[in-house]
Design a protein around this motif. Structure first.
Motif, PDB file in Angstrom:
ATOM      1  N   ASN A  43      15.621  -3.229   5.715  1.00 29.59           N
ATOM      2  CA  ASN A  43      15.443  -1.983   4.993  1.00 29.59           C
ATOM      3  C   ASN A  43      14.322  -1.153   5.644  1.00 29.59           C
ATOM      4  O   ASN A  43      13.205  -1.646   5.812  1.00 29.59           O
ATOM      5  N   PRO A  44      14.606   0.108   6.000  1.00 28.68           N
ATOM      6  CA  PRO A  44      13.582   0.960   6.619  1.00 28.68           C
ATOM      7  C   PRO A  44      12.331   1.134   5.752  1.00 28.68           C
ATOM      8  O   PRO A  44      11.238   1.327   6.283  1.00 28.68           O
ATOM      9  N   LEU A  45      12.473   1.065   4.437  1.00 25.86           N
ATOM     10  CA  LEU A  45      11.311   1.156   3.556  1.00 25.86           C
ATOM     11  C   LEU A  45      10.379  -0.040   3.776  1.00 25.86           C
ATOM     12  O   LEU A  45       9.155   0.120   3.805  1.00 25.86           O
ATOM     13  N   ALA A  46      10.946  -1.229   3.932  1.00 22.11           N
ATOM     14  CA  ALA A  46      10.137  -2.427   4.191  1.00 22.11           C
ATOM     15  C   ALA A  46       9.444  -2.316   5.547  1.00 22.11           C
ATOM     16  O   ALA A  46       8.280  -2.693   5.693  1.00 22.11           O
ATOM     17  N   VAL A  47      10.166  -1.796   6.533  1.00 20.90           N
ATOM     18  CA  VAL A  47       9.579  -1.593   7.863  1.00 20.90           C
ATOM     19  C   VAL A  47       8.361  -0.688   7.758  1.00 20.90           C
ATOM     20  O   VAL A  47       7.285  -0.994   8.280  1.00 20.90           O
ATOM     21  N   GLU A  48       8.517   0.426   7.049  1.00 18.26           N
ATOM     22  CA  GLU A  48       7.439   1.410   6.909  1.00 18.26           C
ATOM     23  C   GLU A  48       6.249   0.837   6.145  1.00 18.26           C
ATOM     24  O   GLU A  48       5.095   1.012   6.541  1.00 18.26           O
ATOM     25  N   ILE A  49       6.515   0.152   5.056  1.00 16.21           N
ATOM     26  CA  ILE A  49       5.437  -0.392   4.221  1.00 16.21           C
ATOM     27  C   ILE A  49       4.664  -1.490   4.954  1.00 16.21           C
ATOM     28  O   ILE A  49       3.441  -1.577   4.845  1.00 16.21           O
ATOM     29  N   LEU A  50       5.359  -2.337   5.706  1.00 17.19           N
ATOM     30  CA  LEU A  50       4.656  -3.395   6.431  1.00 17.19           C
ATOM     31  C   LEU A  50       3.794  -2.843   7.560  1.00 17.19           C
ATOM     32  O   LEU A  50       2.802  -3.467   7.944  1.00 17.19           O
ATOM     33  N   LYS A  51       4.129  -1.664   8.079  1.00 17.90           N
ATOM     34  CA  LYS A  51       3.265  -1.033   9.087  1.00 17.90           C
ATOM     35  C   LYS A  51       1.872  -0.811   8.523  1.00 17.90           C
ATOM     36  O   LYS A  51       0.890  -0.884   9.251  1.00 17.90           O
ATOM     37  N   GLU A  52       1.793  -0.547   7.207  1.00 15.77           N
ATOM     38  CA  GLU A  52       0.494  -0.347   6.559  1.00 15.77           C
ATOM     39  C   GLU A  52      -0.354  -1.616   6.583  1.00 15.77           C
ATOM     40  O   GLU A  52      -1.566  -1.561   6.437  1.00 15.77           O
ATOM     41  N   GLU A  53       0.307  -2.769   6.752  1.00 19.80           N
ATOM     42  CA  GLU A  53      -0.387  -4.054   6.852  1.00 19.80           C
ATOM     43  C   GLU A  53      -0.619  -4.443   8.315  1.00 19.80           C
ATOM     44  O   GLU A  53      -1.073  -5.541   8.606  1.00 19.80           O
ATOM     45  N   GLY A  54      -0.218  -3.549   9.235  1.00 15.32           N
ATOM     46  CA  GLY A  54      -0.344  -3.853  10.658  1.00 15.32           C
ATOM     47  C   GLY A  54       0.751  -4.782  11.158  1.00 15.32           C
ATOM     48  O   GLY A  54       0.574  -5.475  12.159  1.00 15.32           O
ATOM     49  N   ILE A  55       1.883  -4.802  10.463  1.00 14.31           N
ATOM     50  CA  ILE A  55       2.998  -5.693  10.805  1.00 14.31           C
ATOM     51  C   ILE A  55       4.198  -4.850  11.229  1.00 14.31           C
ATOM     52  O   ILE A  55       4.591  -3.936  10.512  1.00 14.31           O
ATOM     53  N   ASP A  56       4.777  -5.175  12.373  1.00  9.58           N
ATOM     54  CA  ASP A  56       5.928  -4.424  12.883  1.00  9.58           C
ATOM     55  C   ASP A  56       7.182  -5.299  12.836  1.00  9.58           C
ATOM     56  O   ASP A  56       7.269  -6.293  13.553  1.00  9.58           O
ATOM     57  N   LYS A 105      11.491  -6.292  -7.968  1.00 10.65           N
ATOM     58  CA  LYS A 105      12.478  -5.216  -7.921  1.00 10.65           C
ATOM     59  C   LYS A 105      13.005  -5.058  -6.500  1.00 10.65           C
ATOM     60  O   LYS A 105      12.290  -5.290  -5.525  1.00 10.65           O
ATOM     61  N   ASP A 106      14.268  -4.621  -6.406  1.00 14.60           N
ATOM     62  CA  ASP A 106      14.956  -4.480  -5.124  1.00 14.60           C
ATOM     63  C   ASP A 106      14.785  -3.065  -4.581  1.00 14.60           C
ATOM     64  O   ASP A 106      15.327  -2.118  -5.152  1.00 14.60           O
ATOM     65  N   PRO A 107      14.063  -2.882  -3.474  1.00 17.93           N
ATOM     66  CA  PRO A 107      13.890  -1.537  -2.905  1.00 17.93           C
ATOM     67  C   PRO A 107      15.205  -0.831  -2.566  1.00 17.93           C
ATOM     68  O   PRO A 107      15.254   0.399  -2.590  1.00 17.93           O
ATOM     69  N   SER A 108      16.257  -1.564  -2.287  1.00 18.03           N
ATOM     70  CA  SER A 108      17.530  -0.915  -1.971  1.00 18.03           C
ATOM     71  C   SER A 108      18.148  -0.250  -3.198  1.00 18.03           C
ATOM     72  O   SER A 108      19.055   0.566  -3.069  1.00 18.03           O
ATOM     73  N   GLN A 109      17.645  -0.569  -4.385  1.00 20.67           N
ATOM     74  CA  GLN A 109      18.164   0.014  -5.618  1.00 20.67           C
ATOM     75  C   GLN A 109      17.334   1.195  -6.136  1.00 20.67           C
ATOM     76  O   GLN A 109      17.689   1.803  -7.142  1.00 20.67           O
ATOM     77  N   PHE A 110      16.242   1.505  -5.460  1.00 21.65           N
ATOM     78  CA  PHE A 110      15.390   2.597  -5.912  1.00 21.65           C
ATOM     79  C   PHE A 110      16.118   3.925  -5.763  1.00 21.65           C
ATOM     80  O   PHE A 110      16.792   4.164  -4.767  1.00 21.65           O
ATOM     81  N   MET A 111      15.940   4.784  -6.758  1.00 19.32           N
ATOM     82  CA  MET A 111      16.552   6.114  -6.751  1.00 19.32           C
ATOM     83  C   MET A 111      15.433   7.152  -6.753  1.00 19.32           C
ATOM     84  O   MET A 111      14.510   7.062  -7.547  1.00 19.32           O
ATOM     85  N   GLY A 112      15.527   8.098  -5.877  1.00 17.33           N
ATOM     86  CA  GLY A 112      14.527   9.152  -5.805  1.00 17.33           C
ATOM     87  C   GLY A 112      14.410   9.658  -4.389  1.00 17.33           C
ATOM     88  O   GLY A 112      15.226   9.333  -3.522  1.00 17.33           O
ATOM     89  N   THR A 113      13.367  10.441  -4.161  1.00 18.46           N
ATOM     90  CA  THR A 113      13.128  10.942  -2.811  1.00 18.46           C
ATOM     91  C   THR A 113      12.639   9.785  -1.941  1.00 18.46           C
ATOM     92  O   THR A 113      12.234   8.722  -2.448  1.00 18.46           O
ATOM     93  N   TYR A 114      12.631  10.010  -0.642  1.00 21.83           N
ATOM     94  CA  TYR A 114      12.127   8.989   0.278  1.00 21.83           C
ATOM     95  C   TYR A 114      10.689   8.622  -0.081  1.00 21.83           C
ATOM     96  O   TYR A 114      10.342   7.435  -0.127  1.00 21.83           O
ATOM     97  N   GLU A 115       9.865   9.605  -0.352  1.00 22.29           N
ATOM     98  CA  GLU A 115       8.465   9.344  -0.691  1.00 22.29           C
ATOM     99  C   GLU A 115       8.331   8.558  -1.997  1.00 22.29           C
ATOM    100  O   GLU A 115       7.485   7.671  -2.104  1.00 22.29           O
ATOM    101  N   GLU A 116       9.155   8.881  -2.991  1.00 22.88           N
ATOM    102  CA  GLU A 116       9.135   8.137  -4.252  1.00 22.88           C
ATOM    103  C   GLU A 116       9.572   6.688  -4.024  1.00 22.88           C
ATOM    104  O   GLU A 116       8.958   5.753  -4.567  1.00 22.88           O
ATOM    105  N   ASN A 117      10.609   6.489  -3.230  1.00 24.95           N
ATOM    106  CA  ASN A 117      11.092   5.137  -2.930  1.00 24.95           C
ATOM    107  C   ASN A 117      10.059   4.362  -2.119  1.00 24.95           C
ATOM    108  O   ASN A 117       9.877   3.158  -2.325  1.00 24.95           O
ATOM    109  N   LEU A 118       9.381   5.047  -1.213  1.00 24.97           N
ATOM    110  CA  LEU A 118       8.326   4.412  -0.434  1.00 24.97           C
ATOM    111  C   LEU A 118       7.191   3.953  -1.346  1.00 24.97           C
ATOM    112  O   LEU A 118       6.688   2.832  -1.211  1.00 24.97           O
ATOM    113  N   ALA A 119       6.827   4.803  -2.300  1.00 24.54           N
ATOM    114  CA  ALA A 119       5.762   4.449  -3.249  1.00 24.54           C
ATOM    115  C   ALA A 119       6.163   3.242  -4.093  1.00 24.54           C
ATOM    116  O   ALA A 119       5.346   2.341  -4.333  1.00 24.54           O
TER     117      ALA A 119
END
Length: 143
Positions: A43-56, A105-119
């Motif tokens: 999931n691209p959201l997981a990729v983005e969020i883990l970057k905040e932890e310094g993980i690619d 909760k499953d990030p793939s089920q989040f509904m909203g804008t990209y920024e809301e889903n990222l949050a």
């Protein structure tokens, strides 16, 4: 080394985050892997969020829990991180395996804008991180 498998339905977000957070915070005492019942794509959201932890994990592939089972992989702990993974569909691994269930909760089920889903994904990552840190303390006292 304590071998841990994180299982989720698609191995796309929650199990990936748990695996990588255990790798980061558990150090060399842990061998972490993750797999899914129906592996998909990371999931691209997981990729983005883990970057905040310094993980690619941008180039990471998902894998099937059943392939690990068929290959005879042994784990000290199998941690399901979604409710589907805690069902009879998840194989029972041989040997001295302890099963633990965490529900996120499953990030793939989040509904909203990209920024809301990222949050929302960031909240899930923080919940997983807290569970992983508590798990590290528990596991280190048992091994």
């Amino acid at each position: 080394m304590i071998k841990v498998l994180f299982v989720c339905i698609h191995n796309s977000a929650r199990s990936q985050m748990a695996e990588e957070l255990l790798r980061k915070y558990g150090g060399e005492k842990f061998n972490a892997q993750s797999a899914g019942l129906e592996p998909g794509i990371v999931n691209p959201l997981a990729v983005e969020i883990l970057k905040e932890e310094g993980i690619d994990i941008a180039n990471k592939q998902t894998q099937s829990v059943f392939d690990l089972f068929k290959n005879g992989k042994l784990f000290h702990y199998v941690v399901t991180v979604c409710d589907e993974g805690n069902s009879e569909r998840c194989p029972i691994f041989p040997g001295q395996t302890s099963r633990i269930h965490w529900s996120f909760k499953d990030p793939s089920q989040f509904m909203g804008t990209y920024e809301e889903n990222l949050a929302q994904t960031r909240v899930v990552k923080e919940e997983i991180k807290a569970a992983v840190l508590a798990f590290i303390e528990m596991a280190e006292t048992h091994y």
